[in-house]
Design an enzyme around this catalytic site. Structure first.
Site, PDB file in Angstrom:
ATOM      1  N   CYS A  42       1.293   2.568   4.988  1.00  0.00           N
ATOM      2  CA  CYS A  42       0.884   3.975   5.155  1.00  0.00           C
ATOM      3  C   CYS A  42      -0.449   4.334   4.512  1.00  0.00           C
ATOM      4  O   CYS A  42      -1.418   4.669   5.195  1.00  0.00           O
ATOM      5  CB  CYS A  42       1.971   4.886   4.602  1.00  0.00           C
ATOM      6  SG  CYS A  42       3.614   4.632   5.316  1.00  0.00           S
ATOM      7  N   ASN A  46       0.982   1.835  11.326  1.00  0.00           N
ATOM      8  CA  ASN A  46       1.281   0.413  11.132  1.00  0.00           C
ATOM      9  C   ASN A  46       2.391   0.050  12.102  1.00  0.00           C
ATOM     10  O   ASN A  46       2.958   0.915  12.776  1.00  0.00           O
ATOM     11  CB  ASN A  46       1.717   0.106   9.689  1.00  0.00           C
ATOM     12  CG  ASN A  46       2.723   1.063   9.118  1.00  0.00           C
ATOM     13  OD1 ASN A  46       2.404   1.875   8.253  1.00  0.00           O
ATOM     14  ND2 ASN A  46       3.969   0.989   9.588  1.00  0.00           N
ATOM     15  N   LYS A  57       5.717  -4.259   9.850  1.00  0.00           N
ATOM     16  CA  LYS A  57       5.209  -3.497   8.717  1.00  0.00           C
ATOM     17  C   LYS A  57       5.234  -4.345   7.447  1.00  0.00           C
ATOM     18  O   LYS A  57       6.141  -5.139   7.243  1.00  0.00           O
ATOM     19  CB  LYS A  57       6.068  -2.248   8.525  1.00  0.00           C
ATOM     20  CG  LYS A  57       5.623  -1.343   7.391  1.00  0.00           C
ATOM     21  CD  LYS A  57       6.494  -0.100   7.276  1.00  0.00           C
ATOM     22  CE  LYS A  57       6.041   0.797   6.139  1.00  0.00           C
ATOM     23  NZ  LYS A  57       6.849   2.035   6.023  1.00  0.00           N
ATOM     24  N   ASP A  84       5.096   4.436  11.464  1.00  0.00           N
ATOM     25  CA  ASP A  84       5.941   3.247  11.656  1.00  0.00           C
ATOM     26  C   ASP A  84       6.328   3.000  13.111  1.00  0.00           C
ATOM     27  O   ASP A  84       7.363   2.377  13.392  1.00  0.00           O
ATOM     28  CB  ASP A  84       7.223   3.333  10.812  1.00  0.00           C
ATOM     29  CG  ASP A  84       6.972   3.145   9.330  1.00  0.00           C
ATOM     30  OD1 ASP A  84       5.803   3.025   8.921  1.00  0.00           O
ATOM     31  OD2 ASP A  84       7.946   3.135   8.564  1.00  0.00           O
ATOM     32  N   HIS A 136       0.070  11.801   1.871  1.00  0.00           N
ATOM     33  CA  HIS A 136       0.175  10.475   1.250  1.00  0.00           C
ATOM     34  C   HIS A 136      -1.163   9.888   0.819  1.00  0.00           C
ATOM     35  O   HIS A 136      -1.385   8.677   0.874  1.00  0.00           O
ATOM     36  CB  HIS A 136       0.898   9.496   2.188  1.00  0.00           C
ATOM     37  CG  HIS A 136       1.586   8.387   1.439  1.00  0.00           C
ATOM     38  ND1 HIS A 136       2.145   7.284   2.064  1.00  0.00           N
ATOM     39  CD2 HIS A 136       1.813   8.205   0.113  1.00  0.00           C
ATOM     40  CE1 HIS A 136       2.677   6.485   1.160  1.00  0.00           C
ATOM     41  NE2 HIS A 136       2.480   7.030  -0.029  1.00  0.00           N
TER      42      HIS A 136
END
Length: 499
Positions: free
Chosen positions: A74, A278, A296, A36, A130
């Site tokens: 993500c 991102n 984002k 982020d 993730h």
């Protein structure tokens, strides 16, 4: 000896000679991801508030990638980084992998770690995964990594390492396949940095090293030791002040890792790649993407314009600002080829010559996404492609967006007295508008919509979207499985399906 056996023998000798010479040895690769991080959240992009001296030094001593793109959230970025495949080809078009989903990066796809391991690399990950964890087969040490130290889901608390999803709460921290609670109370950026240093110090130099370091910083929750926050006491916005501290803590870790590479004798043959996943989530008031539009969750430049650097002694042309078109899916082919392998079966390109020699990019287009599961917006404006569907596509200098756009304003650069989104600078897209066309080379802030003035370009790009849509696989976004509940598994998030 047959000619076929003789050929294999000669090939083996050539490879042995090639990789026994230090000047031709495959490089160590350290791949760092910041979570982020906004376009305006690094010093070398001119931020007057965020101080990132170590990242800035990597940029100064390496090559800045200023026409480089990621995905707006993500999982899509990480899946394309690790597999080299567009999300329209993996079924991961919609959202992110939620903690209770029976979903993950398809097991049929080799990961970057799989490929590098097959080329003789030692492979390690410390940080955020993730990419699925409902079954053990989806976790990092089953996807090509020799070791894993970090968390499996998308977000967690930086000190406790616990994660809450609706009414479910549990620890999400692993050392390989074992839950790890010994780092409770320790800040994640410090813990990940220390493990990375340990990996470097203990590395067997007979093998090249691949170290994947996806930091948790600067993802929410906004948390940082007070020492770092206090460095930015002049920033009046609390969220921006904490965010600045989080960026500083990560930057410090990157400096410590480069120092350890040097002291361990690995530095002279190391390539460092730095990227965000991102743009900043500006609604939190912490990160910032100025002067770009959006953030984002959006396909405006603020959501997908990457912060990218390649650095280290492997780079022989320091200080270059590179403007060749590149996408996060290109790292797979670029790094595996650099490691001595042959890229195959990906949507990406080998960008090494374009990065280091400024050769014209082989990439002419980027299909960011086509998400038929996202709620449609309005009625289609075309018979070529249904513009109510959320999609984004770039061809050369043009970028087209369709469907729902999300936050579509320009969050100003935070002053020392404020931070976050300024509603007065938010362009309210008409409710019935579901198509934008921009020339992002001439208009990087996306202020001049060309939809009406360039109908031929619009139609061409909609035709390409229609073609890409035919080439897409169905979206895979299953419902939550309540059996994921950590309360059923000793208070631990982790694989819950065994067959």
């Amino acid at each position: 000896m047959t000619s076929k056996i003789w050929y294999k023998f000669q090939l083996a000798i050539c490879l042995l000679i090639r990789f026994s010479r230090s000047d031709n040895a495959p490089p160590n690769i350290v791949l760092i991801v910041s979570d982020d991080l906004g376009y305006n959240d690094v010093g070398y992009h001119g931020s007057p508030e965020i101080k990132t001296p170590n990242i800035d030094k990597l940029a100064r001593d390496g090559i800045r990638l200023e026409n480089y793109y990621v995905q707006p959230i993500c999982t899509p970025t990480r899946s394309q980084l690790m597999s080299g495949r567009y999300q329209i080809h993996t079924g991961l078009q919609h959202g992110v992998i939620m903690p209770c989903m029976r979903s993950g990066l398809p097991l049929t796809l080799p990961t970057m770690a799989d490929r590098l391991k097959s080329l003789g690399y030692a492979t390690h990950i410390t940080g955020k995964w993730h990419l699925g964890m409902f079954r053990e087969e989806y976790t990092p040490t089953k996807r090509g990594f020799d070791s894993f130290f970090g968390y499996l889901t998308g977000a967690e608390e930086h000190f406790s390492h616990y994660m809450t999803y609706y009414n479910y709460t549990g620890l999400d921290f692993y050392d390989n396949l074992k839950p790890h609670n010994q780092s409770y109370g320790q800040y994640s950026a410090h813990v990940f940095t220390q493990r990375a240093q340990s990996i470097i110090q203990s590395h067997n130099k007979s093998k090249p090293l691949f170290l994947y370091l996806p930091f948790q910083n600067v993802h929410d929750p906004l948390e940082v030791p007070s020492f770092y926050e206090n460095k930015f006491a002049n920033i009046k916005s609390k969220n921006r002040r904490i965010f600045a501290g989080m960026a500083a803590a990560m930057d410090e870790g990157i400096g410590n890792i480069t120092d350890t590479l040097k002291s361990s004798g690995l530095w002279n043959n190391t390539l460092i790649v730095f990227t965000n996943d991102n743009g900043a989530y500006i609604q939190l008031g912490g990160g910032n993407n100025a002067p770009l539009r959006g953030g984002k969750y959006t396909y405006f430049e603020g959501g997908v314009k990457g912060v990218g650097i390649v650095s280290g002694p492997v780079i022989k042309t320091p200080g270059v600002v590179n403007h060749q078109l590149m996408h996060v899916s290109d790292w797979f082919s670029t790094l595996t080829h650099l490691a001595g392998g042959s890229p195959y079966g990906t949507d990406g390109f080998d960008m090494w010559k374009s990065i280091t020699l400024n050769v014209e990019s082989p990439r002419k287009e980027i299909i960011f996404n086509i998400d038929p599961m996202f709620p449609p917006k309005g009625e289609s404006k075309s018979t070529i492609f249904n513009t109510s569907i959320q999609a984004a596509y770039r061809y050369k200098d043009y970028k087209i967006l369709t469907g729902a756009f999300g936050y579509d304003g320009w969050a100003p650069e935070p002053s020392l007295a404020s931070g976050g989104v300024n509603p007065a600078d938010t362009m309210k897209t008409p409710l019935d508008k579901n198509i934008y066309l921009f020339n992002v080379a001439e208009d990087p802030e996306e202020r001049n919509d060309l939809t009406d003035s360039h109908p031929d370009v619009v139609n061409f790009m909609l035709k390409r979207l229609a073609q890409w849509q035919k080439d897409s696989v169905p979206v895979f976004y299953p419902q939550d499985d309540e059996n994921c509940n950590p309360a059923l598994h000793g208070g631990i998030w982790g694989p819950w399906v065994t067959s």
